[in-house]
Structures are given as C-alpha cells and as structure tokens.
Design an enzyme around this catalytic site. Structure first.
Site, short mmCIF file in Angstrom:
data_model
loop_
_atom_site.label_atom_id
_atom_site.label_comp_id
_atom_site.label_asym_id
_atom_site.label_seq_id
_atom_site.Cartn_x
_atom_site.Cartn_y
_atom_site.Cartn_z
N ASN A 73 -135.07 89.78 -7.17
CA ASN A 73 -134.48 88.82 -7.91
C ASN A 73 -133.31 88.99 -8.62
OD1 ASN A 73 -134.23 86.31 -9.57
ND2 ASN A 73 -135.97 86.66 -10.63
N TRP A 74 -132.33 88.64 -8.39
CA TRP A 74 -130.82 89.02 -9.06
C TRP A 74 -130.58 88.19 -10.20
CZ3 TRP A 74 -127.44 90.35 -4.33
CH2 TRP A 74 -127.59 91.54 -3.64
N LYS A 75 -131.37 87.32 -10.50
CA LYS A 75 -131.15 86.42 -11.67
C LYS A 75 -129.56 86.18 -11.68
CE LYS A 75 -135.12 88.40 -13.39
NZ LYS A 75 -135.92 88.62 -14.53
N HIS A 120 -140.12 80.05 -12.06
CA HIS A 120 -139.89 81.38 -12.67
C HIS A 120 -139.93 81.32 -13.91
CE1 HIS A 120 -138.10 85.02 -14.15
NE2 HIS A 120 -138.35 85.59 -13.08
N GLU A 124 -138.42 82.19 -16.31
CA GLU A 124 -137.19 82.00 -17.04
C GLU A 124 -136.81 80.50 -17.11
OE1 GLU A 124 -134.95 85.14 -15.51
OE2 GLU A 124 -136.36 86.69 -16.32
N GLU A 161 -146.45 87.17 -12.39
CA GLU A 161 -145.50 87.69 -13.17
C GLU A 161 -145.70 87.22 -14.72
OE1 GLU A 161 -141.49 88.78 -11.11
OE2 GLU A 161 -141.30 86.49 -12.07
N GLY A 186 -138.64 92.04 -17.99
CA GLY A 186 -137.66 92.72 -18.39
C GLY A 186 -138.10 93.47 -19.58
N SER A 206 -141.21 94.19 -14.67
CA SER A 206 -140.87 95.48 -15.20
C SER A 206 -141.37 96.56 -14.03
CB SER A 206 -141.29 95.99 -16.51
OG SER A 206 -140.88 95.33 -17.37
N GLY A 246 -136.85 92.42 -10.68
CA GLY A 246 -135.66 91.72 -11.35
C GLY A 246 -134.65 93.14 -11.58
N GLY A 247 -134.44 93.69 -12.87
CA GLY A 247 -133.78 94.53 -13.20
C GLY A 247 -133.54 95.83 -12.14
P1 PGA Z 1 -138.14 92.69 -14.23
O1 PGA Z 1 -137.82 90.96 -13.69
O2 PGA Z 1 -138.52 93.21 -13.07
O3 PGA Z 1 -136.65 92.83 -14.64
O4 PGA Z 1 -139.11 92.77 -15.22
C1 PGA Z 1 -139.10 90.52 -12.81
C2 PGA Z 1 -138.65 89.02 -12.59
O5 PGA Z 1 -138.17 88.28 -13.64
O6 PGA Z 1 -138.87 88.33 -11.42
#
Ligand code: PGA
Length: 249
Positions: free
Chosen positions: A9-11, A96, A98, A167, A173, A209, A230-231
C-alpha cells in the site's frame, strides 16, 4: 493451495516516474514463485505505470487504494471502479483506516464501495481494525464485527470474493506490530463471521508495521494468509525481502 498474498500500500507516495523507477529496481530482485502473488496499490495516477511495468509478470497484480461507489457523475476528485479497472486495477482497497479516521469514511460507505467493486468485477480488499482505546476496552472483536456488518445482505458466493485485511489502527505506521497470536485471534473471528454466512474460505491478511524482520513470524501463523504493507513497501530492497518471505509448509 491458497496463495500467500503480499500487498504493497503505497499511500500518497510514488508518482508514475518514481513508481517505474521502483519497479525497475524491485523486479531485478524479485523472483516469481508459484505459492504467492504480489500486489501493488499505488496512487491513482501511477496505476497505469505500475500495470504496464508488470504486465509480463502474472504473479504481480495491481489495485486502487480507493474508489467511489457511484459508477460516474459529478463527484469531483473521485475515481470510479471502471476507471481504475481501465488503468489496470484488478482490486481496490476499501475502508483503509486512513480513509476511515482521516477522511471520516463510515462503515456504510465502506459497504457501498465493496458492492461497487464487486459489481465492477474487481476484488475488494476490505480493511478492518480497532483503535488502541477500543483494544484496551476489550472491544476489538466487536469493532471488527461492526465493520464487517457493512457486508450484510451479500450472499455466500459474493462474500467469497472479498479479501479482508486486519489492520489494528494502533499498529499502522507506529512500529508496533500485533503479535502473531493477537492477529490470529482476530483473524479466526473474521473467518467465523464468514463461515456463519456459508463462506468456507476467506483470505485474511495482516497489516500494521510489517517489516522484513517480522514478516516471517507473521506468515508462519496459519491464520495469516498474507500481508498488507505500507512504509516497508516503499523501498525496493525491503519490499523484495518481504515478498521473498517463506510461507509455512
Ligand atoms: P504500515 O502501513 O505498514 O506503514 O504500518 C500499513 C497500512 O496502512 O496498510
């Protein structure tokens, strides 16, 4: 055999040019394997670039981070399912954390989006998860059940097309990961929710994470069918390490 599903997930990172550069570096490092599929959820403007750069790799798929529930119309700034599909998306993230907590998306809206994605013939990946205060209050399973209730009314065959990503909001994050055992308890509850509605098998991913250092212990947990990252998916070497993780036999 259920394939391990490893999803990036590149956001709001990596536009088309950066995405092409990433894939150039990543594809040199990543060998396809029959037991897994790798998914990229880039920004909407990079969907086509990612789809084109990976079109010879059948184990690599592309999805949208968000779509609107309406097919078209006066919805400035929104992306329809068919537009995402035309750009190369085979799936879409829905709900998601966010989207829910930064943009105020409701369970009802997530439910409408899942239906729109299904109608468009794509795979919805519904994200669910509790906040830290909900976990501390012992409400984790109730919160996840409330989020899943947005799927109410769908028949078993339709529900069977949905992928769920658990999640926990407090793990996204933050560097805090749920233990494989914590995740397994919630994944089992998600599976029971689907089983109660006649769905024998549902793919349930873990996200929050995930790093090269903890990916193996997470996928070693039988309840975890894949990872949403994500990250650590933003660096080709780190994503190559995660997508090479060994699944349990
Ligand atoms: P993260 O994000 O791996 O940076 O914690 C995961 C996500 O939001 O899908």
């Amino acid at each position: 055999m259920t394939k391990l599903m490893l999803a990036a997930n590149w956001k709001m990172h990596l536009g088309p040019e950066a995405a092409r550069g990433f894939l150039h570096a990543y594809l040199q490092r990543h060998r396809s394997a029959p037991d897994r599929e790798v998914w990229f959820f880039p920004s909407a403007v990079a969907l086509e670039a990612v789809a084109q750069a990976t079109r010879d790799r059948r184990d690599i798929r592309v999805g949208a981070q968000n779509v609107h529930w309406e097919a078209k119309g006066a919805f400035t700034g929104e992306l329809s399912v068919s537009m995402a599909a035309e750009a190369g998306a085979a799936a879409a993230l829905v709900g998601h954390s966010e989207r829910r907590h930064v943009f105020g998306e409701t369970d009802d809206e997530a439910g409408r989006k899942v239906r729109a994605v299904l109608t468009g013939g794509l795979t919805p990946m519904l994200c669910v998860g509790e906040r830290i205060e909900e976990r501390d209050a012992g409400q984790t399973l109730a919160v996840v059940a409330r989020q899943l209730a947005a799927l109410g009314g769908l028949d078993a065959a339709t529900l069977g097309r949905i992928v769920v990503a658990y999640e926990p909001v407090w793990a996204i994050g933050t560097g805090k990961t749920a233990t494989p055992a914590d995740a397994a308890e919630v994944h089992a509850a998600i599976r029971r929710w689907f089983a109660d509605r006649g769905v024998r098998s549902v793919r349930v991913l873990y996200g929050g994470s995930v790093k090269p250092e903890n990916a193996a212990e997470l996928v070693a947990e039988r309840e975890i069918d894949g990872l949403l990252v994500g990250g650590a998916s933003l660096d080709p070497a780190s994503w190559a390490a995660i997508t090479a993780v060994r699944a349990p036999d």
